[in-house]
Design an enzyme around this catalytic site. Structure first.
Site, mmCIF file in Angstrom:
data_model
loop_
_atom_site.group_PDB
_atom_site.id
_atom_site.type_symbol
_atom_site.label_atom_id
_atom_site.label_comp_id
_atom_site.label_asym_id
_atom_site.label_seq_id
_atom_site.Cartn_x
_atom_site.Cartn_y
_atom_site.Cartn_z
ATOM 1 N N ASP A 148 -7.228 -3.518 -1.684
ATOM 2 C CA ASP A 148 -7.976 -2.891 -0.598
ATOM 3 C C ASP A 148 -8.510 -3.941 0.378
ATOM 4 O O ASP A 148 -9.134 -4.924 -0.034
ATOM 5 C CB ASP A 148 -9.140 -2.090 -1.202
ATOM 6 N N ASP A 161 -5.787 0.202 -7.946
ATOM 7 C CA ASP A 161 -6.415 -0.177 -6.692
ATOM 8 C C ASP A 161 -7.399 -1.305 -6.977
ATOM 9 O O ASP A 161 -8.283 -1.170 -7.828
ATOM 10 C CB ASP A 161 -7.161 1.016 -6.098
ATOM 11 N N HIS A 195 -4.927 8.158 1.587
ATOM 12 C CA HIS A 195 -6.254 8.761 1.449
ATOM 13 C C HIS A 195 -7.144 8.529 2.656
ATOM 14 O O HIS A 195 -8.198 9.162 2.777
ATOM 15 C CB HIS A 195 -6.936 8.214 0.196
ATOM 16 N N ASP A 196 -6.744 7.636 3.568
ATOM 17 C CA ASP A 196 -7.527 7.329 4.764
ATOM 18 C C ASP A 196 -6.952 7.943 6.033
ATOM 19 O O ASP A 196 -7.503 7.731 7.114
ATOM 20 C CB ASP A 196 -7.623 5.807 4.964
ATOM 21 N N GLU A 244 -3.393 -4.317 1.512
ATOM 22 C CA GLU A 244 -3.825 -3.508 2.656
ATOM 23 C C GLU A 244 -4.502 -4.443 3.644
ATOM 24 O O GLU A 244 -5.486 -5.106 3.303
ATOM 25 C CB GLU A 244 -4.793 -2.413 2.228
#
Length: 570
Positions: free
Chosen positions: A206, A98, A340-341, A268
Site C-alpha cells: 500500500d 496487503d 477498493h478505492d 501501489e
C-alpha cells in the site's frame, strides 16, 4: 518467452469485509472467503489478493493496523487464515497479503510507546516535529508544514501530552512510520518474513512509494504547494518517490525476498511516472515485480476535484498507450479498472443501463485483459456489478468521503449537492458494497444486517444467476482468463495502438512471432465501422472472442461490442 509466472497470471482482489459473511454478523470474514474459493477457482484466476485482515480499530477499514502479526477477530483468527491458505493452495491459488507499512494505527504498541514521552526509545519510529518557530504549539497555522491529509484537514496532529505534532498523510489515526530509522525497517522486514514463512505468496504494498520523505539535514520537512482555493497544501513533492525509495525497496528485497521462489510483489505507487516505474520493476534492480499506477484512473478528473468531466477515450488511450510503450522492454505493469478505492468500471467507463450493462462490462474486460501486463479482477467486476444509488451523505461509510465532504462544505464553501454529485460517481463505497451472490435477502452476503447496504439491483445481478447463464459476464471473464493462459501473444506480444485519436473505438494489436491479435472495443452506444488502416488484410481472420454475435460485416461493431481476431502471418 517469459519465465516469470506472474506475467501470465490473473489476480483477484478480495475486500474481505464485503466478500462473504459466514457468521451472520454483517461483516465479511475469512470463513466466508473459504466458502467461496470454488467461485475463484472456477473463474480461473491464479492469485488472491486479500485487503487487510490484521487487527485494527477499523478507522480506515483495516488500513490502520494495530498488530501486523495476527488476524482481527472480525475476520477470524490465525487458524482460520491457515485453513484459507491450505484451501487456496489446494486449488492452485496463491495468496497475497496487503502490506500497509507507510503508516500504522495510532493504537499499535509501537505508536503508543512512541507517544508516551518525548524521550521514548521509539519516539523516532514516527515523524514527530515541534511547532513552527515563533508560533504557539496547537494553534492554527503552527503545524510543522502546511501539508494536507488525503482524508481532509491537516497532515499533522497535535499531541498535548508531549507538545509536538505527528505526521499522518491519511487519517489522524494512521501515523506515518519513520523509515529513516533502521530499527523500523528491520521490524517491518521481520514481520514480512514471518508471513512468508507461514505460507503467504507475496505482498501488495500500500502506497509504498510514500515511505521515503524529503527530510532536510536539520530534520525538518518543507512546505508544499498551495493550490488556489485549497485549505491545505499539496506536500506530495516531499513524499512521492522520495530520495531513498529505491534504496529502501532494494534493501527490502535483500532482507525479505532474496532466495525465495514464486512470490509476487506489487507496489501501489500514486504519482509514479513511467520512467520511475521502469526502475522499480526492472528485474535486474530487485525492487518490486510490478506497480499500480494511477494515471488512467485520473483521466476523467480535472483540476477541480468537485467537478465531473466526461471521459475522453483518446485521453485514456494516450495514457495507457504511454505505459505500454514505456514498459515494453524493461519493467511490468498492473492492469486494472476497479479496486477498493475506485468506483465500479461499468458505471464509470461503460453503460450500466439494463440495455448495455452486460455488453459494456464484457467490452471493458476485453480491452483491459488484452493489454501487456498482469490483469486484476476486483470482486464483483466479473459479475458486472454497478455503482450504488447513494441518496445522501448518511449512506456513506468511507472515512475519505466523509472527511472530504466535511472539508469541502465547511472550509471550501461547496454546496452539499455539488459534493454529493461527485461522491456518488467517484466515492470508494461504490466498490465496497457487499458481493452479490444470489437473489436471497442481502444478496446471500449475510444472514444479518450488512455493514454497508447491498446494492438494490442484486436480484438481477448476482453470481448464482450467472453460473447458469453461458452468456453471462462471469463466463465471459472465464474465457478472457483462459485466453491469457493459452495464447502466448497475450502475455509476451508487442503492443501497437491503433486509431489513437478516435474517441469511439479502442483498438490495438498484439504480435508475437507470426501470431498477431487485433483487439477492438466500441466505447459507444452506436454501431461503428472500425477504420483500421489495413482492414482488408484482416478479412477472413479467426474471430477468437466477441461479447456479442459476430459482426454482420467486417469490423462493424455493435454498441459496446468487443472483438478479438487472430491471424498467422507467413
Amino acid at each position: 518467452m517469459t519465465d516469470l509466472w506472474w506475467k501470465s497470471a490473473v489476480v483477484y482482489q478480495i475486500y474481505p469485509r464485503s466478500f462473504a459473511d459466514a457468521d451472520g454478523d454483517g461483516m465479511g470474514d475469512l470463513r466466508g472467503v473459504i466458502d467461496h474459493l470454488d467461485h475463484l477457482a472456477g473463474l480461473g484466476v491464479d492469485v488472491i489478493w486479500l485487503s487487510p485482515v490484521y487487527p485494527s480499530p477499523q478507522d480506515d477499514n483495516g488500513y490502520d493496523i494495530s498488530d501486523y502479526q495476527n488476524i482481527d477477530p472480525l475476520f477470524g483468527d490465525l487458524a482460520v487464515f491457515d485453513d484459507l491458505l491450505k484451501g487456496a493452495h489446494a486449488r492452485g491459488l496463491k495468496v497475497v497479503m496487503d502490506l500497509v507499512v507507510n503508516h500504522s494505527s495510532d493504537e499499535h504498541p509501537w505508536f503508543i510507546e512512541s507517544r508516551s514521552s518525548a524521550t521514548s526509545a521509539k519516539r523516532d519510529w514516527y515523524w514527530w516535529r515541534p511547532a513552527r518557530t515563533g508560533m504557539a504549539p496547537g494553534t492554527p497555522g503552527a503545524e510543522p508544514t502546511n501539508w494536507g491529509s488525503a482524508f481532509g484537514g491537516s497532515a499533522w496532529e497535535f499531541d498535548e501530552a508531549t507538545g509536538e505534532y505527528y505526521l499522518h498523510l491519511f487519517s489522524r489515526k494512521q501515523p506515518d512510520l519513520n523509515w529513516e530509522n533502521p530499527a523500523v525497517r528491520e521490524a517491518v522486514y521481520s514481520m514480512m518474513r514471518w508471513w512468508l514463512d507461514r505460507g503467504v505468496d507475496g505482498f501488495r504494498m500500500d502506497v509504498i512509494n510514500m515511505i521515503s520523505k524529503a527530510v532536510r539535514p536539520d530534520g525538518s520537512l518543507p512546505d508544499g504547494r498551495m493550490p488556489t482555493g485549497a485549505a491545505f497544501a499539496d506536500g506530495s513533492a516531499s513524499y512521492i518517490n522520495g530520495p531513498r525509495i529505491h534504496e529502501f525497496l532494494h534493501e527490502m528485497y535483500d532482507r525479505v525476498f532474496a532466495g525465495r521462489e514464486a512470490l509476487l510483489t506489487v507496489g501501489e505507487m500514486p504519482g509514479v511516472t513511467v520512467d520511475e516505474a521502469k526502475l522499480f520493476t526492472d528485474p535486474a534492480r530487485h525492487e518490486v515485480d510490478m506497480v499500480f499506477q494511477f494515471d488512467h484512473v485520473w483521466a476523467d478528473r480535472g483540476s477541480d476535484p468537485w467537478r465531473l468531466i466526461p471521459l475522453r477515450l483518446s485521453n485514456l488511450k494516450a495514457i495507457l498507450g504511454r505505459w505500454q510503450a514505456g514498459l515494453a522492454d524493461v519493467g511490468w505493469n498492473s492492469l486494472y479498472w476497479n479496486n477498493h478505492d475506485q468506483p465500479r468500471a461499468v458505471s464509470r467507463y461503460g453503460d450500466d443501463s439494463p440495455a448495455h450493462r452486460v455488453a459494456s462490462a464484457k467490452m471493458l474486460g476485453t480491452v483491459l485483459h488484452l493489454h501487456r501486463g498482469t490483469p486484476y479482477v476486483y470482486q464483483g467486476e466479473e459479475l458486472g456489478m454497478t455503482n450504488f444509488p447513494f441518496r445522501s451523505i448518511a449512506d456513506f461509510r468511507d472515512i475519505e468521503a466523509l472527511g472530504q465532504y466535511r472539508q469541502a462544505i465547511e472550509h471550501e464553501g461547496r454546496s452539499p449537492e455539488e459534493v454529493l454529485t461527485v461522491l456518488r460517481a467517484r466515492g470508494r463505497d461504490n466498490a465496497r458494497t457487499p458481493m452479490q451472490w444470489d437473489a436471497s435477502p442481502q444478496a446471500g452476503f449475510t444472514t444479518g444486517t450488512p455493514w454497508l447496504a447491498v446494492n438494490p439491483n442484486y436480484t438481477e445481478i448476482n453470481a448464482a444467476a450467472q453460473y447458469d447463464d453461458p452468456d453471462s459476464v462471469y463466463h465471459y471473464y472465464r474465457q478472457l482468463i483462459a485466453l491469457r493462459h493459452a495464447e502466448p501473444a497475450v502475455v509476451d506480444g508487442d503492443f501497437t495502438m491503433l486509431l489513437p485519436d478516435d474517441d469511439r473505438l479502442y483498438a490495438f494489436t498484439r504480435r508475437l512471432g507470426p501470431t498477431e491479435l487485433l483487439v477492438i472495443g466500441n466505447f459507444t452506444g452506436s454501431t461503428v465501422q472500425a477504420p483500421i488502416p489495413d482492414a482488408v488484410s484482416w478479412t477472413g481472420a479467426e474471430l477468437v472472442l466477441s461479447n456479442l454475435p459476430a459482426p454482420a460485416t467486417e469490423l462493424s461493431l455493435a454498441p459496446w461490442q468487443a472483438v478479438i481476431y487472430r491471424r498467422v502471418i507467413e
